[in-house]
Design a protein around this motif. Structure first.
Motif, PDB file in Angstrom:
ATOM      1  N   MET A  24       0.848  -1.188   0.000  1.00 36.29           N
ATOM      2  CA  MET A  24       0.000   0.000   0.000  1.00 36.29           C
ATOM      3  C   MET A  24       0.884   1.238   0.000  1.00 36.29           C
ATOM      4  SD  MET A  24      -3.024  -1.029   2.676  1.00 36.29           S
ATOM      5  CE  MET A  24      -1.941  -1.862   3.820  1.00 36.29           C
ATOM      6  N   ASN A  25       0.555   2.160  -0.827  1.00 35.32           N
ATOM      7  CA  ASN A  25       1.332   3.382  -0.905  1.00 35.32           C
ATOM      8  C   ASN A  25       0.665   4.490  -0.122  1.00 35.32           C
ATOM      9  OD1 ASN A  25       3.171   2.191  -2.731  1.00 35.32           O
ATOM     10  ND2 ASN A  25       1.744   2.568  -4.428  1.00 35.32           N
ATOM     11  N   THR A  26       1.452   5.472   0.282  1.00 36.94           N
ATOM     12  CA  THR A  26       0.852   6.631   0.926  1.00 36.94           C
ATOM     13  C   THR A  26       0.089   7.432  -0.102  1.00 36.94           C
ATOM     14  OG1 THR A  26       2.886   7.870   0.570  1.00 36.94           O
ATOM     15  CG2 THR A  26       2.637   6.741   2.680  1.00 36.94           C
ATOM     16  N   THR A  27      -0.772   8.304   0.353  1.00 34.37           N
ATOM     17  CA  THR A  27      -1.585   9.108  -0.536  1.00 34.37           C
ATOM     18  C   THR A  27      -1.439  10.565  -0.167  1.00 34.37           C
ATOM     19  OG1 THR A  27      -3.819   9.347  -1.446  1.00 34.37           O
ATOM     20  CG2 THR A  27      -3.653   9.023   0.924  1.00 34.37           C
ATOM     21  N   GLU A  28      -1.804  11.432  -1.072  1.00 33.33           N
ATOM     22  CA  GLU A  28      -1.721  12.854  -0.773  1.00 33.33           C
ATOM     23  C   GLU A  28      -2.719  13.229   0.308  1.00 33.33           C
ATOM     24  OE1 GLU A  28      -2.203  15.236  -4.212  1.00 33.33           O
ATOM     25  OE2 GLU A  28      -0.584  14.293  -5.327  1.00 33.33           O
ATOM     26  N   THR A  29      -2.293  14.112   1.191  1.00 34.35           N
ATOM     27  CA  THR A  29      -3.178  14.591   2.244  1.00 34.35           C
ATOM     28  C   THR A  29      -4.263  15.481   1.661  1.00 34.35           C
ATOM     29  OG1 THR A  29      -1.383  14.532   3.845  1.00 34.35           O
ATOM     30  CG2 THR A  29      -3.286  15.882   4.396  1.00 34.35           C
TER      31      THR A  29
ATOM     32  N   ARG B 133     -12.839  16.380  10.617  1.00 35.43           N
ATOM     33  CA  ARG B 133     -13.683  17.124   9.683  1.00 35.43           C
ATOM     34  C   ARG B 133     -14.248  16.216   8.593  1.00 35.43           C
ATOM     35  NH1 ARG B 133     -13.464  22.589  10.251  1.00 35.43           N
ATOM     36  NH2 ARG B 133     -11.904  23.348  11.750  1.00 35.43           N
ATOM     37  N   ALA B 134     -15.310  16.654   7.970  1.00 36.64           N
ATOM     38  CA  ALA B 134     -15.919  15.901   6.875  1.00 36.64           C
ATOM     39  C   ALA B 134     -14.880  15.653   5.785  1.00 36.64           C
ATOM     40  CB  ALA B 134     -17.101  16.684   6.302  1.00 36.64           C
ATOM     41  N   GLY B 135     -14.802  14.415   5.320  1.00 34.16           N
ATOM     42  CA  GLY B 135     -13.852  14.055   4.283  1.00 34.16           C
ATOM     43  C   GLY B 135     -12.462  13.719   4.783  1.00 34.16           C
ATOM     44  N   GLU B 136     -12.239  13.821   6.082  1.00 32.76           N
ATOM     45  CA  GLU B 136     -10.915  13.563   6.648  1.00 32.76           C
ATOM     46  C   GLU B 136     -10.804  12.108   7.099  1.00 32.76           C
ATOM     47  OE1 GLU B 136      -7.805  15.590   9.844  1.00 32.76           O
ATOM     48  OE2 GLU B 136      -9.967  15.883  10.101  1.00 32.76           O
ATOM     49  N   ARG B 137      -9.612  11.550   6.938  1.00 33.68           N
ATOM     50  CA  ARG B 137      -9.344  10.175   7.355  1.00 33.68           C
ATOM     51  C   ARG B 137      -8.246  10.205   8.410  1.00 33.68           C
ATOM     52  NH1 ARG B 137      -7.610   8.741   1.565  1.00 33.68           N
ATOM     53  NH2 ARG B 137      -6.756  10.796   2.005  1.00 33.68           N
ATOM     54  N   VAL B 138      -8.579   9.747   9.604  1.00 39.41           N
ATOM     55  CA  VAL B 138      -7.655   9.796  10.738  1.00 39.41           C
ATOM     56  C   VAL B 138      -7.375   8.380  11.207  1.00 39.41           C
ATOM     57  CG1 VAL B 138      -7.313  10.577  13.107  1.00 39.41           C
ATOM     58  CG2 VAL B 138      -8.473  12.064  11.453  1.00 39.41           C
ATOM     59  N   ALA B 139      -6.097   8.037  11.289  1.00 39.72           N
ATOM     60  CA  ALA B 139      -5.686   6.748  11.831  1.00 39.72           C
ATOM     61  C   ALA B 139      -5.252   6.931  13.279  1.00 39.72           C
ATOM     62  CB  ALA B 139      -4.543   6.169  11.013  1.00 39.72           C
ATOM     63  N   ILE B 140      -5.622   5.970  14.120  1.00 34.16           N
ATOM     64  CA  ILE B 140      -5.205   5.974  15.519  1.00 34.16           C
ATOM     65  C   ILE B 140      -4.417   4.701  15.780  1.00 34.16           C
ATOM     66  CG2 ILE B 140      -5.983   5.934  17.915  1.00 34.16           C
ATOM     67  CD1 ILE B 140      -8.376   7.599  17.052  1.00 34.16           C
TER      68      ILE B 140
ATOM     69  N   PHE C 242     -13.517   9.313   8.371  1.00 27.32           N
ATOM     70  CA  PHE C 242     -13.093   7.996   8.823  1.00 27.32           C
ATOM     71  C   PHE C 242     -12.205   8.118  10.052  1.00 27.32           C
ATOM     72  CE2 PHE C 242     -14.084   7.271   4.386  1.00 27.32           C
ATOM     73  CZ  PHE C 242     -14.606   5.989   4.346  1.00 27.32           C
ATOM     74  N   VAL C 243     -12.452   7.271  11.040  1.00 32.93           N
ATOM     75  CA  VAL C 243     -11.528   7.093  12.162  1.00 32.93           C
ATOM     76  C   VAL C 243     -11.171   5.610  12.168  1.00 32.93           C
ATOM     77  CG1 VAL C 243     -11.175   7.187  14.653  1.00 32.93           C
ATOM     78  CG2 VAL C 243     -12.495   8.984  13.501  1.00 32.93           C
ATOM     79  N   ILE C 244      -9.881   5.330  12.017  1.00 37.06           N
ATOM     80  CA  ILE C 244      -9.418   3.961  11.798  1.00 37.06           C
ATOM     81  C   ILE C 244      -8.400   3.584  12.863  1.00 37.06           C
ATOM     82  CG2 ILE C 244      -8.294   2.402  10.159  1.00 37.06           C
ATOM     83  CD1 ILE C 244      -9.119   4.797   8.084  1.00 37.06           C
ATOM     84  N   VAL C 245      -8.698   2.554  13.621  1.00 33.40           N
ATOM     85  CA  VAL C 245      -7.755   2.005  14.589  1.00 33.40           C
ATOM     86  C   VAL C 245      -6.982   0.888  13.903  1.00 33.40           C
ATOM     87  CG1 VAL C 245      -7.643   0.482  16.592  1.00 33.40           C
ATOM     88  CG2 VAL C 245      -8.943   2.605  16.721  1.00 33.40           C
ATOM     89  N   THR C 246      -5.662   0.928  13.989  1.00 32.44           N
ATOM     90  CA  THR C 246      -4.868  -0.069  13.276  1.00 32.44           C
ATOM     91  C   THR C 246      -3.495  -0.251  13.899  1.00 32.44           C
ATOM     92  OG1 THR C 246      -4.015  -0.724  11.104  1.00 32.44           O
ATOM     93  CG2 THR C 246      -3.968   1.634  11.625  1.00 32.44           C
TER      94      THR C 246
ATOM     95  N   LEU D 215      -1.301   1.051   6.457  1.00 41.70           N
ATOM     96  CA  LEU D 215      -2.678   1.568   6.480  1.00 41.70           C
ATOM     97  C   LEU D 215      -2.719   2.933   7.144  1.00 41.70           C
ATOM     98  CD1 LEU D 215      -5.740   1.326   6.135  1.00 41.70           C
ATOM     99  CD2 LEU D 215      -5.799   0.003   8.260  1.00 41.70           C
ATOM    100  N   ALA D 216      -2.016   3.082   8.266  1.00 41.55           N
ATOM    101  CA  ALA D 216      -1.994   4.369   8.967  1.00 41.55           C
ATOM    102  C   ALA D 216      -1.408   5.458   8.083  1.00 41.55           C
ATOM    103  CB  ALA D 216      -1.197   4.240  10.263  1.00 41.55           C
ATOM    104  N   ALA D 217      -0.313   5.146   7.394  1.00 43.56           N
ATOM    105  CA  ALA D 217       0.364   6.148   6.567  1.00 43.56           C
ATOM    106  C   ALA D 217      -0.492   6.601   5.396  1.00 43.56           C
ATOM    107  CB  ALA D 217       1.691   5.584   6.054  1.00 43.56           C
TER     108      ALA D 217
END
Length: 237
Positions: free
Chosen positions: A1-6, A43-50, A209-213, A218-220
């Protein structure tokens, strides 16, 4: 999996707002504080990894955000609605409308097919079965489960069951999706497909999205990575 633009979500509305959330459990003669005055905005549209070590409180946090548990102190607001102001029935309706939840261990109903499991949130909402299953089928197609829709969970692999669970979480077009190790049982190719779907939803529908991993890749891939440490969220180095 590659990182993506913020993704720049600085002007987007706040979808999730946690202020000074504490969760304490009574453990014998002493109380155990798992989360301590934790604050978080997404925020709406934001993806946060924890991320964080086992036992740090990541799943406890997800349960609080999903209204499955209540904080000892503090305030959780989703889509401008304080969860503390909702009774049990209203909270169930609110979850069905605004929140999608991907559990680590699927929680699919064994007697239902993949299609029926994925359509269930819409049927509970009162949508006609035909329309609910059409929407569910479209999402099963997108997660690579088109040819397994009529199979029951016992006939599916762990990775296939996880894909059904992801389709079920997304079927209602939620405002907030909570994910507990969503790609833990998926091969690299399927995981990449799920990440691409998450990217599309974040752009198209402003779903947060709030993602625990535990998965660094995946986090990156997310817009922001936070670490849960000592009951607090800190920016992951």
């Amino acid at each position: 999996m590659n990182t993506t633009e913020t993704v720049d979500v600085s002007g987007a509305p706040v979808m999730l707002d946690c202020q000074n959330v504490t969760r304490t459990y009574s453990e014998g003669p002493e109380d155990l504080t798992v989360l301590n005055s934790l604050s978080l905005q997404v925020r709406a549209g934001e993806r946060v990894a924890i991320v964080g070590s086992s036992g740090s409180g990541k799943t406890t946090l997800l349960n609080l955000l999903g209204g499955l548990d209540s904080p000892t102190q503090g305030r959780i607001v989703i889509a401008d609605e304080p969860l503390s102001g909702l009774g049990e029935a209203a909270l169930g309706r609110f979850r069905n409308r605004y929140i999608g939840f991907v559990y680590q261990f699927h929680h699919l109903l064994a007697e239902f097919t993949a299609l029926e499991n994925a359509a269930l949130p819409l049927i509970i909402r009162g949508q006609r079965k035909r329309d609910a299953e059409a929407r569910a089928q479209a999402l099963l197609d997108r997660v690579g489960m088109a040819d397994r829709a009529q199979h029951k969970p016992g006939e599916l692999s762990g990775g296939e069951r996880q894909r059904v669970a992801i389709a079920r979480a997304l079927v209602t077009d939620p405002s907030l999706v909570l994910m507990d190790e969503p790609t833990g049982n998926l091969d690299q190719t399927t995981a990449a497909t799920i990440l691409a779907l998450m990217d599309e939803l974040a752009r198209e529908s402003a779903c947060a999205f709030v993602i625990v991993t535990h998965d660094p890749a995946l986090a990156a891939h997310q817009d922001r990575v936070l670490k849960l440490d000592g009951g607090h969220l800190v920016t992951n180095p």
